[in-house]
Write an enzyme that holds these catalytic residues in place. Structure first.
Site, short mmCIF file in Angstrom:
data_model
loop_
_atom_site.label_atom_id
_atom_site.label_comp_id
_atom_site.label_asym_id
_atom_site.label_seq_id
_atom_site.Cartn_x
_atom_site.Cartn_y
_atom_site.Cartn_z
CG HIS A 152 -1.84 -1.11 1.35
ND1 HIS A 152 -3.18 -0.99 1.04
CD2 HIS A 152 -1.67 -2.39 1.72
CE1 HIS A 152 -3.77 -2.15 1.22
NE2 HIS A 152 -2.88 -3.03 1.64
CD GLU A 156 -12.05 -12.63 7.05
OE1 GLU A 156 -11.48 -13.39 6.24
OE2 GLU A 156 -11.88 -11.39 7.04
N1 HPA Z 1 -10.20 -11.95 4.26
C1 HPA Z 1 -10.08 -10.67 4.61
N2 HPA Z 1 -9.42 -9.78 3.90
C2 HPA Z 1 -8.82 -10.20 2.77
C3 HPA Z 1 -8.92 -11.52 2.34
C4 HPA Z 1 -9.63 -12.44 3.13
O1 HPA Z 1 -9.76 -13.65 2.82
N3 HPA Z 1 -8.23 -11.58 1.17
C5 HPA Z 1 -7.75 -10.35 0.91
N4 HPA Z 1 -8.12 -9.50 1.88
#
Ligand code: HPA
Length: 270
Positions: A70, A191
């Site tokens: 970023h 997650e």
């Molecule tokens: N989860 C959350 N944020 C993300 C994911 C993901 O699987 N892939 C890229 N950003």
């Protein structure tokens, strides 16, 4: 001492932006999320360079970028009859700088004159037909951060937050574009498989760590919002593969040309 309100801070940032870029008014703002950075170079018409490029830290209220991949820069690009304001990075909720910092670019864009906000991100997909590198239009969101950029009795309507009109325009450019409901988790951890299953049960199909809070601030400012997720991976537990940030960036790099072409064809229609 009275603190500057986030709205006044955004006005100050917009004034400095106009000074540094020499561009009095911008029309369309874009935030490029994980994996979208290489698309920036395709936004200027054939080989032209941006009108200006500045560091986010040149503007009041912006901190330095902290996430690999970023880059903390802002481009002003003349594209046809539109002046684009392109944020090559965003502040994420998980950085802990507060929600006002997360939505400061959106409020700055609004103060700079932008009426349209294009929010992009890299995200995990719940639909197994979305291979890594698939762009998906955001049709709605579920905000699981437990917070809002709005403070006080400010009852902003979020019906049609992700403009149906803009989604239809995007589909004219690429009829194969699917759409999905984006679920913003706080992060920075990915997650768990159980959380991803929950996201699906409550109506989500894309999971990520950005965008929803920004979209709310954009709507508050009266902007029309287009959201596009680049599915960089299948969400946790949807596939057995472990997730890592480097793979997320790599999927973005691999899809960069397609994303750049998509954006550069959509933007003139906005
Ligand atoms: N989860 C959350 N944020 C993300 C994911 C993901 O699987 N892939 C890229 N950003």
């Amino acid at each position: 001492m009275t603190d500057t309100s986030p709205y006044d801070l955004a006005k100050e940032a917009a004034a400095t932006l106009a000074e540094l870029t020499g561009v009095e008014k911008h029309d369309v703002a874009l935030v490029l999320g994980s994996g979208w950075l290489p698309a920036a170079d395709l936004l200027a018409p054939d080989g032209q360079s941006p009108t200006a490029e500045i560091a986010t830290t040149d503007l009041p209220g912006f901190g330095a970028a902290t996430v690999a991949g970023h880059s903390g820069r802002i481009r002003s690009i003349a594209a046809g009859d539109k002046q684009l304001l392109v944020f090559l990075s965003r502040t994420h909720f998980y950085e802990g700088r507060g929600v006002a910092a997360v939505v400061h670019p959106v409020r700055t864009a609004a103060a700079a004159g932008c009426r349209t906000m294009v929010l992009t991100n890299g995200a995990g997909g719940l639909d197994t037909s979305w291979s890594p590198g698939t762009p998906v239009l955001i049709s709605d969101h579920i905000n699981l951060t437990g917070t809002s950029p709005l403070v006080g009795a400010n009852f902003v309507d979020l019906t049609d937050l992700y403009s149906g009109r803009l989604r239809a325009l995007a589909r004219q450019v690429d009829p194969s574009l699917d759409e999905g409901v984006y679920v913003q988790f706080p992060g920075p951890h990915y997650e768990t498989p159980a959380e991803v299953r929950m996201a699906g049960i409550i109506g989500g199909s894309i999971v990520g760590m950005s965008t929803a809070l920004e979209a709310i601030a954009a709507r508050e400012a009266g902007m029309e919002v287009l959201g596009i997720s680049l599915v960089t991976n299948l969400a946790a537990g949807i596939s057995d593969a472990p997730l890592n940030h480097e793979e997320v960036l790599e999927a973005g790099r691999a899809a960069a040309t397609r994303m750049g072409e998509l954006l550069s064809r959509i933007v003139p229609q906005l």
